[in-house]
Structure formats: C-alpha cells, structure tokens
Design an enzyme around this catalytic site. Structure first.
Site, PDB file in Angstrom:
ATOM      1  CE  LYS A  70      -4.332  -1.517   1.734  1.00 42.13           C
ATOM      2  NZ  LYS A  70      -5.256  -0.944   2.981  1.00 42.13           N
ATOM      3  CG  ASP A 107      -8.393   1.573   3.228  1.00 39.74           C
ATOM      4  OD1 ASP A 107      -8.959   0.763   2.850  1.00 39.74           O
ATOM      5  OD2 ASP A 107      -7.116   1.233   3.120  1.00 39.74           O
TER       6      ASP A 107
HETATM    7  P1  NAP Z   1      -0.756  -2.784  11.275  1.00 41.52           P
HETATM    8  O1  NAP Z   1      -0.324  -1.637  10.247  1.00 41.52           O
HETATM    9  O2  NAP Z   1       0.037  -3.958  11.513  1.00 41.52           O
HETATM   10  O3  NAP Z   1      -1.022  -2.195  12.765  1.00 41.52           O
HETATM   11  C1  NAP Z   1      -1.258  -3.276  13.597  1.00 41.52           C
HETATM   12  C2  NAP Z   1      -1.757  -2.067  15.149  1.00 41.52           C
HETATM   13  O4  NAP Z   1      -2.018  -3.147  16.088  1.00 41.52           O
HETATM   14  C3  NAP Z   1      -0.581  -1.282  15.606  1.00 41.52           C
HETATM   15  O5  NAP Z   1      -1.190  -0.043  16.228  1.00 41.52           O
HETATM   16  C4  NAP Z   1      -0.046  -2.238  16.740  1.00 41.52           C
HETATM   17  O6  NAP Z   1       0.914  -1.574  17.612  1.00 41.52           O
HETATM   18  C5  NAP Z   1      -1.387  -2.784  17.260  1.00 41.52           C
HETATM   19  N1  NAP Z   1      -1.129  -4.238  17.915  1.00 41.52           N
HETATM   20  C6  NAP Z   1      -0.690  -5.367  17.242  1.00 41.52           C
HETATM   21  N2  NAP Z   1      -0.884  -6.290  18.373  1.00 41.52           N
HETATM   22  C7  NAP Z   1      -0.892  -5.784  19.522  1.00 41.52           C
HETATM   23  C8  NAP Z   1      -0.686  -6.092  20.924  1.00 41.52           C
HETATM   24  N3  NAP Z   1      -0.734  -7.241  21.149  1.00 41.52           N
HETATM   25  N4  NAP Z   1      -1.021  -5.177  21.904  1.00 41.52           N
HETATM   26  C9  NAP Z   1      -1.403  -3.796  21.540  1.00 41.52           C
HETATM   27  N5  NAP Z   1      -1.431  -3.358  20.259  1.00 41.52           N
HETATM   28  C10 NAP Z   1      -1.119  -4.225  19.202  1.00 41.52           C
HETATM   29  O7  NAP Z   1      -2.187  -3.340  10.750  1.00 41.52           O
HETATM   30  P2  NAP Z   1      -3.323  -2.665  10.225  1.00 41.52           P
HETATM   31  O8  NAP Z   1      -3.166  -2.681   8.732  1.00 41.52           O
HETATM   32  O9  NAP Z   1      -3.397  -1.037  10.477  1.00 41.52           O
HETATM   33  O10 NAP Z   1      -4.588  -3.338  10.208  1.00 41.52           O
HETATM   34  C11 NAP Z   1      -5.184  -3.418  11.805  1.00 41.52           C
HETATM   35  C12 NAP Z   1      -6.501  -4.527  11.780  1.00 41.52           C
HETATM   36  O11 NAP Z   1      -7.210  -3.680  11.122  1.00 41.52           O
HETATM   37  C13 NAP Z   1      -6.487  -5.798  11.195  1.00 41.52           C
HETATM   38  O12 NAP Z   1      -7.007  -6.866  12.044  1.00 41.52           O
HETATM   39  C14 NAP Z   1      -6.719  -5.590   9.805  1.00 41.52           C
HETATM   40  O13 NAP Z   1      -7.410  -7.099   9.485  1.00 41.52           O
HETATM   41  C15 NAP Z   1      -8.024  -4.627  10.026  1.00 41.52           C
HETATM   42  N6  NAP Z   1      -8.282  -3.894   8.942  1.00 41.52           N
HETATM   43  C16 NAP Z   1      -9.860  -3.807   8.725  1.00 41.52           C
HETATM   44  C17 NAP Z   1     -10.134  -3.062   7.477  1.00 41.52           C
HETATM   45  C18 NAP Z   1     -11.303  -3.175   7.295  1.00 41.52           C
HETATM   46  O14 NAP Z   1     -11.707  -2.773   5.890  1.00 41.52           O
HETATM   47  N7  NAP Z   1     -12.446  -3.314   8.131  1.00 41.52           N
HETATM   48  C19 NAP Z   1      -9.045  -2.324   6.628  1.00 41.52           C
HETATM   49  C20 NAP Z   1      -7.851  -2.439   7.168  1.00 41.52           C
HETATM   50  C21 NAP Z   1      -7.454  -3.276   8.072  1.00 41.52           C
HETATM   51  P3  NAP Z   1       2.111  -1.327  17.622  1.00 41.52           P
HETATM   52  O15 NAP Z   1       2.338  -0.155  16.864  1.00 41.52           O
HETATM   53  O16 NAP Z   1       2.448  -1.129  18.896  1.00 41.52           O
HETATM   54  O17 NAP Z   1       2.773  -2.471  17.088  1.00 41.52           O
END
Ligand code: NAP
Length: 278
Positions: A70, A107
């Site tokens: 992305k 998004d």
């Molecule tokens: P990402 O860039 O990897 O970000 C992950 C986030 O989760 C970060 O803020 C991370 O914190 C936090 N996190 C992960 N493990 C954690 C833990 N054990 N304790 C506390 N915080 C934790 O992922 P993303 O692309 O933003 O996606 C995040 C979620 O949104 C996923 O589940 C994805 O499937 C979902 N999503 C949904 C849509 C939709 O259309 N509904 C679209 C996009 C994404 P740190 O910075 O501290 O690592």
C-alpha cells in the site's frame, strides 16, 4: 448490436489468497450483469513495478492494493490523489487510457460511509474521537475523522512513538495519549475506534477498561473476524450504538468498482451475506 467491452480488475497482495475482494466485486459483477472479471493477483515486491506497467496492456482497468504494497505503490504511480498523499498509502489504482497509474486511498471514505450508513446523520464533528492503534489502517481513519470535522482525535497505541508520528503527520488536532490513559479518554469520547489487530480471531484479546463508557458514545471496530468482536459486545451491553468492521471493507470498494466497471454498486445486506458466505 455490439456487446459492451469485457473489463478486468483485481487485487494485488502478498499474500492475497485471504482477500475477500474477489468475492465482493464478483458479487457486484454478477448481480448487475456486467461483463467483467475481478481476480486475485499474488505479486511480490520485486515484481510490483513491472506488473503495474504490464496490467494496463493486458486490459486491466485498475486494481486494489493490499499488504504489503500500500505504501510502495505511491512511488510507482504517475499521479496520487491528495488524500492518498496525506495518508501515505494507496489501496485503489486506476489505469488511464495511456497506461498512467492513478493512486487513491478509499479506506478512510469507506470507514466514514460505513458509520454514516449505520447511523444516518452521524458526523465526526459531534465530539472527540478515540482511536486505538497507529498502524496502516489508523492513518486512513485519522484522516477520515479529521476530514469529517472531528475537533480532536486522541490516539492511543502500544508503541507510543507511532501515535506521536500521527500527530506529526496530521497536525495538532491529533492528540497522542498513553495506552494507560484510555479509561480517561473513554469517558469523553463521542466515538471509539479499534484499529489494532487485537480481538481478531487468532490474536490476543483487546482488553480496555470500559467502565466509564456510556451512550451516546458510538463504538466501532475495524476487525471483522469475528464480525461481533468482544469490544462491540461489551459496548452494546453498556447501551452504546456499535458498528462492525465489515462495512468499511465493503464501502472502500465502491469507488474502484465505479471507475473500473462504470457502475455505482450498492452496499446492502445481500452484499454482506455474499461476502460472509463460506
Ligand atoms: P498494522 O499496520 O500492522 O497495525 C497493527 C496495530 O495493532 C498497531 O497499532 C499495533 O501496535 C497494534 N497491535 C498489534 N498487536 C498488538 C498487541 N499485542 N498489543 C497492543 N497493540 C497491538 O495493521 P493494519 O493494517 O493497521 O490493520 C489492523 C487491523 O485492522 C487488522 O486486524 C486488519 O485486518 C484490520 N483492517 C480492517 C479493515 C476493514 O476494511 N475493516 C481495513 C484495514 C485493516 P504497535 O504499533 O505497538 O505494534
């Protein structure tokens, strides 16, 4: 009588097999009887530039982009929409007739459209928002909330530096807070959004203190597996309106489909059922 031209689009990722986008766009194509195909394309980073230059020559009108491409696609695009530039990532590429690549990010629009469809009349300008997480999805959501008039967006993240980086990226209406300060911010938030992967099937639970959560605070989770996360169940039990994460996924797909297949599709219960069907 000539038949309308067959149109092609797809989703590029690595991995890509998990993507629900082929099912989503496929449902719309068959429902509206449009001559087209939408396919998953597994592309690794080393091949991305070459693939993007080749797809228009193969008749593709555009593609969605998912992880991990992305951010990288911005540097490969010929033009980038303002919102994609501000968010720093793109999820929707459209190939112009000369093969030029336009990069957009839908998004944030999808996130807002989902809440507004569930809660007609809702606007982010109603009060402070609390965003949990600071990853890729959080950037689009913070952009969306600010665009829709949120007076302040509190951002709590496990890694505080990433929340601070969102303030640097989007300005002073973003207010980073420590993860331990979440209960204080819950009390005055008009909207709470989980953008972390916590609470997703196979991930650790999201445990936050919601004892000060009361209506009319709206709670939404962008995790959609499970559809009803523990956060949404807990918020509903406290009498709050909740919005699940599937709507964001469905609504972010609308602008791409419109551009590639020249048709404005509906996001409704039929689509939700089709995407959720195993
Ligand atoms: P990402 O860039 O990897 O970000 C992950 C986030 O989760 C970060 O803020 C991370 O914190 C936090 N996190 C992960 N493990 C954690 C833990 N054990 N304790 C506390 N915080 C934790 O992922 P993303 O692309 O933003 O996606 C995040 C979620 O949104 C996923 O589940 C994805 O499937 C979902 N999503 C949904 C849509 C939709 O259309 N509904 C679209 C996009 C994404 P740190 O910075 O501290 O690592």
């Amino acid at each position: 009588m000539s038949r309308p031209a067959l149109r092609l689009a797809g989703v590029i990722g690595d991995p890509v097999a998990h993507s629900l986008s082929p099912r989503l766009h496929g449902h719309w194509l068959s429902r509206y009887g449009l001559p087209g195909h939408y396919v998953p394309l597994h592309v690794n980073q080393a091949d991305l530039a070459e693939v993007l230059r080749t797809l228009p020559k193969m008749g593709f009108a555009g593609v969605n982009v998912t992880l991990p491409h992305k951010e990288h696609v911005l540097s490969l695009a010929d033009n980038v929409t303002d919102r994609a530039a501000l968010i720093g990532a793109a999820n929707t590429l459209t190939f112009q007739s000369n093969g030029a690549i336009q990069a957009d990010n839908t998004d944030g629009l999808g996130f807002l459209a989902s809440i507004k469809q569930s809660l007609p009349g809702w606007t982010a300008s109603v009060g402070p928002a609390l965003v949990l997480g600071s990853g890729g999805a959080a950037k689009a959501i913070v952009w969306a909330l600010l665009s829709d008039g949120a007076p302040v967006v509190h951002v709590a993240n496990r890694t505080r530096a990433r929340a601070d980086a969102l303030r640097d990226q989007f300005g002073a209406r973003v207010s980073p807070v420590d993860w331990t300060a979440i209960p204080d911010r819950v009390a005055d938030a008009a909207l709470i959004v989980n953008t972390t992967s916590l609470g997703m099937t196979g991930q650790p639970p999201l445990s936050v203190d919601l004892s000060r959560l009361t209506p009319p605070t709206v709670v939404t989770d962008i995790v959609y597996a499970p559809l009803r996360t523990q956060l949404l169940e807990d918020a509903a039990a406290r009498g709050c309106e909740t919005v699940d994460g599937l709507g964001m996924l469905l609504h972010q797909a609308v602008p791409g489909f419109e551009r590639w297949f020249n048709y404005t599709p509906m996001v409704d219960d039929d689509l939700r059922q089709a995407v959720l069907a195993q």
